[in-house]
Write a protein that holds these residues in place. Sequence first.
Motif, PDB file in Angstrom:
ATOM      1  N   LYS A 124       0.842  -1.197   0.000  1.00 25.18           N
ATOM      2  CA  LYS A 124       0.000   0.000   0.000  1.00 25.18           C
ATOM      3  C   LYS A 124       0.882   1.255   0.000  1.00 25.18           C
ATOM      4  O   LYS A 124       1.816   1.376   0.786  1.00 25.18           O
ATOM      5  CB  LYS A 124      -0.906   0.000   1.225  1.00 25.18           C
ATOM      6  CG  LYS A 124      -1.912   1.114   1.212  1.00 25.18           C
ATOM      7  CD  LYS A 124      -2.877   0.993   2.378  1.00 25.18           C
ATOM      8  CE  LYS A 124      -3.905   2.096   2.308  1.00 25.18           C
ATOM      9  NZ  LYS A 124      -4.911   1.948   3.365  1.00 25.18           N
ATOM     10  N   GLY A 125       0.592   2.143  -0.937  1.00 18.26           N
ATOM     11  CA  GLY A 125       1.339   3.389  -1.039  1.00 18.26           C
ATOM     12  C   GLY A 125       2.615   3.280  -1.858  1.00 18.26           C
ATOM     13  O   GLY A 125       3.278   4.268  -2.109  1.00 18.26           O
ATOM     14  N   ARG A 126       2.982   2.091  -2.308  1.00 16.37           N
ATOM     15  CA  ARG A 126       4.215   1.899  -3.079  1.00 16.37           C
ATOM     16  C   ARG A 126       3.955   1.806  -4.578  1.00 16.37           C
ATOM     17  O   ARG A 126       4.886   1.802  -5.362  1.00 16.37           O
ATOM     18  CB  ARG A 126       4.931   0.639  -2.628  1.00 16.37           C
ATOM     19  CG  ARG A 126       5.396   0.709  -1.194  1.00 16.37           C
ATOM     20  CD  ARG A 126       6.150  -0.523  -0.831  1.00 16.37           C
ATOM     21  NE  ARG A 126       6.498  -0.512   0.575  1.00 16.37           N
ATOM     22  CZ  ARG A 126       7.127  -1.482   1.179  1.00 16.37           C
ATOM     23  NH1 ARG A 126       7.473  -2.565   0.510  1.00 16.37           N
ATOM     24  NH2 ARG A 126       7.407  -1.407   2.455  1.00 16.37           N
ATOM     25  N   ILE A 127       2.697   1.677  -4.975  1.00 15.47           N
ATOM     26  CA  ILE A 127       2.356   1.549  -6.387  1.00 15.47           C
ATOM     27  C   ILE A 127       1.612   2.800  -6.818  1.00 15.47           C
ATOM     28  O   ILE A 127       0.700   3.257  -6.139  1.00 15.47           O
ATOM     29  CB  ILE A 127       1.489   0.291  -6.627  1.00 15.47           C
ATOM     30  CG1 ILE A 127       2.279  -0.949  -6.221  1.00 15.47           C
ATOM     31  CG2 ILE A 127       1.028   0.219  -8.068  1.00 15.47           C
ATOM     32  CD1 ILE A 127       1.472  -2.221  -6.242  1.00 15.47           C
ATOM     33  N   ARG A 128       2.014   3.358  -7.961  1.00 15.21           N
ATOM     34  CA  ARG A 128       1.386   4.572  -8.464  1.00 15.21           C
ATOM     35  C   ARG A 128       0.731   4.274  -9.802  1.00 15.21           C
ATOM     36  O   ARG A 128       1.343   3.680 -10.684  1.00 15.21           O
ATOM     37  CB  ARG A 128       2.424   5.681  -8.649  1.00 15.21           C
ATOM     38  CG  ARG A 128       1.831   7.021  -9.030  1.00 15.21           C
ATOM     39  CD  ARG A 128       2.909   8.034  -9.350  1.00 15.21           C
ATOM     40  NE  ARG A 128       3.593   7.733 -10.597  1.00 15.21           N
ATOM     41  CZ  ARG A 128       3.112   8.021 -11.814  1.00 15.21           C
ATOM     42  NH1 ARG A 128       1.943   8.561 -11.950  1.00 15.21           N
ATOM     43  NH2 ARG A 128       3.820   7.734 -12.881  1.00 15.21           N
ATOM     44  N   ILE A 129      -0.514   4.684  -9.943  1.00 14.86           N
ATOM     45  CA  ILE A 129      -1.233   4.537 -11.208  1.00 14.86           C
ATOM     46  C   ILE A 129      -1.261   5.905 -11.868  1.00 14.86           C
ATOM     47  O   ILE A 129      -1.620   6.905 -11.238  1.00 14.86           O
ATOM     48  CB  ILE A 129      -2.663   4.009 -10.976  1.00 14.86           C
ATOM     49  CG1 ILE A 129      -2.587   2.620 -10.345  1.00 14.86           C
ATOM     50  CG2 ILE A 129      -3.454   3.985 -12.272  1.00 14.86           C
ATOM     51  CD1 ILE A 129      -3.914   2.033  -9.958  1.00 14.86           C
ATOM     52  N   GLY A 130      -0.878   5.957 -13.129  1.00 17.78           N
ATOM     53  CA  GLY A 130      -0.811   7.215 -13.854  1.00 17.78           C
ATOM     54  C   GLY A 130      -2.157   7.899 -13.961  1.00 17.78           C
ATOM     55  O   GLY A 130      -3.216   7.269 -13.946  1.00 17.78           O
ATOM     56  N   GLU A 131      -2.123   9.233 -14.077  1.00 20.63           N
ATOM     57  CA  GLU A 131      -3.344  10.029 -14.192  1.00 20.63           C
ATOM     58  C   GLU A 131      -4.140   9.664 -15.444  1.00 20.63           C
ATOM     59  O   GLU A 131      -5.354   9.766 -15.468  1.00 20.63           O
ATOM     60  CB  GLU A 131      -2.990  11.522 -14.214  1.00 20.63           C
ATOM     61  CG  GLU A 131      -2.339  12.023 -12.942  1.00 20.63           C
ATOM     62  CD  GLU A 131      -3.299  12.035 -11.770  1.00 20.63           C
ATOM     63  OE1 GLU A 131      -4.510  12.247 -11.976  1.00 20.63           O
ATOM     64  OE2 GLU A 131      -2.831  11.798 -10.638  1.00 20.63           O
ATOM     65  N   ASP A 132      -3.447   9.213 -16.493  1.00 25.02           N
ATOM     66  CA  ASP A 132      -4.118   8.905 -17.759  1.00 25.02           C
ATOM     67  C   ASP A 132      -4.523   7.431 -17.868  1.00 25.02           C
ATOM     68  O   ASP A 132      -4.807   6.943 -18.957  1.00 25.02           O
ATOM     69  CB  ASP A 132      -3.207   9.287 -18.921  1.00 25.02           C
ATOM     70  CG  ASP A 132      -1.907   8.506 -18.931  1.00 25.02           C
ATOM     71  OD1 ASP A 132      -1.587   7.872 -17.901  1.00 25.02           O
ATOM     72  OD2 ASP A 132      -1.213   8.520 -19.953  1.00 25.02           O
ATOM     73  N   PHE A 133      -4.614   6.730 -16.767  1.00 25.91           N
ATOM     74  CA  PHE A 133      -4.899   5.291 -16.771  1.00 25.91           C
ATOM     75  C   PHE A 133      -6.186   4.952 -17.528  1.00 25.91           C
ATOM     76  O   PHE A 133      -6.236   3.986 -18.277  1.00 25.91           O
ATOM     77  CB  PHE A 133      -4.982   4.778 -15.331  1.00 25.91           C
ATOM     78  CG  PHE A 133      -5.287   3.312 -15.235  1.00 25.91           C
ATOM     79  CD1 PHE A 133      -4.298   2.373 -15.447  1.00 25.91           C
ATOM     80  CD2 PHE A 133      -6.578   2.878 -14.952  1.00 25.91           C
ATOM     81  CE1 PHE A 133      -4.565   1.013 -15.370  1.00 25.91           C
ATOM     82  CE2 PHE A 133      -6.856   1.518 -14.873  1.00 25.91           C
ATOM     83  CZ  PHE A 133      -5.853   0.593 -15.083  1.00 25.91           C
ATOM     84  N   ASP A 134      -7.234   5.707 -17.322  1.00 23.45           N
ATOM     85  CA  ASP A 134      -8.531   5.414 -17.925  1.00 23.45           C
ATOM     86  C   ASP A 134      -8.721   6.027 -19.313  1.00 23.45           C
ATOM     87  O   ASP A 134      -9.792   5.884 -19.907  1.00 23.45           O
ATOM     88  CB  ASP A 134      -9.660   5.891 -17.011  1.00 23.45           C
ATOM     89  CG  ASP A 134      -9.782   5.026 -15.765  1.00 23.45           C
ATOM     90  OD1 ASP A 134      -9.565   3.805 -15.882  1.00 23.45           O
ATOM     91  OD2 ASP A 134     -10.099   5.569 -14.692  1.00 23.45           O
ATOM     92  N   GLU A 135      -7.747   6.717 -19.837  1.00 20.56           N
ATOM     93  CA  GLU A 135      -7.902   7.371 -21.137  1.00 20.56           C
ATOM     94  C   GLU A 135      -7.828   6.364 -22.281  1.00 20.56           C
ATOM     95  O   GLU A 135      -7.203   5.308 -22.172  1.00 20.56           O
ATOM     96  CB  GLU A 135      -6.845   8.462 -21.304  1.00 20.56           C
ATOM     97  CG  GLU A 135      -7.089   9.631 -20.370  1.00 20.56           C
ATOM     98  CD  GLU A 135      -6.182  10.794 -20.685  1.00 20.56           C
ATOM     99  OE1 GLU A 135      -5.634  10.869 -21.796  1.00 20.56           O
ATOM    100  OE2 GLU A 135      -6.027  11.633 -19.782  1.00 20.56           O
ATOM    101  N   HIS A 136      -8.463   6.732 -23.384  1.00 21.93           N
ATOM    102  CA  HIS A 136      -8.500   5.906 -24.597  1.00 21.93           C
ATOM    103  C   HIS A 136      -7.080   5.727 -25.156  1.00 21.93           C
ATOM    104  O   HIS A 136      -6.311   6.677 -25.224  1.00 21.93           O
ATOM    105  CB  HIS A 136      -9.399   6.598 -25.634  1.00 21.93           C
ATOM    106  CG  HIS A 136      -9.521   5.854 -26.907  1.00 21.93           C
ATOM    107  ND1 HIS A 136     -10.237   4.684 -27.014  1.00 21.93           N
ATOM    108  CD2 HIS A 136      -9.017   6.097 -28.132  1.00 21.93           C
ATOM    109  CE1 HIS A 136     -10.166   4.241 -28.256  1.00 21.93           C
ATOM    110  NE2 HIS A 136      -9.434   5.090 -28.962  1.00 21.93           N
TER     111      HIS A 136
END
Length: 82
Positions: A55-67
């Motif tokens: 927890k807190g060690r993995i980062r998901i990019g802001e554009d994860f849900d983008e086409h």
Amino acid sequence: METIKTQVNISDNRRLVIDLQIPANIPTGKMDVVLVFPGHQKSPSKSARVLGAYKGRIRIGEDFDEHLGDKFWLGENNELSA
């Protein structure tokens, strides 16, 4: 290939004598015999998985849900190729 399974007792003198009644459909002559001995069972891993360990060690990019677009799916996007 024919299989015959039987249980035997291995005595302290480490000698094994097997007396089997072989079915009539098995030809006589030299045959290969395979003995299978159970190996040592692996003990379960000492370190079990822990929920929330990363927890807190993995980062998901802001554009994860983008086409992703056709270039990505057709393999034409060189930005992600290494």
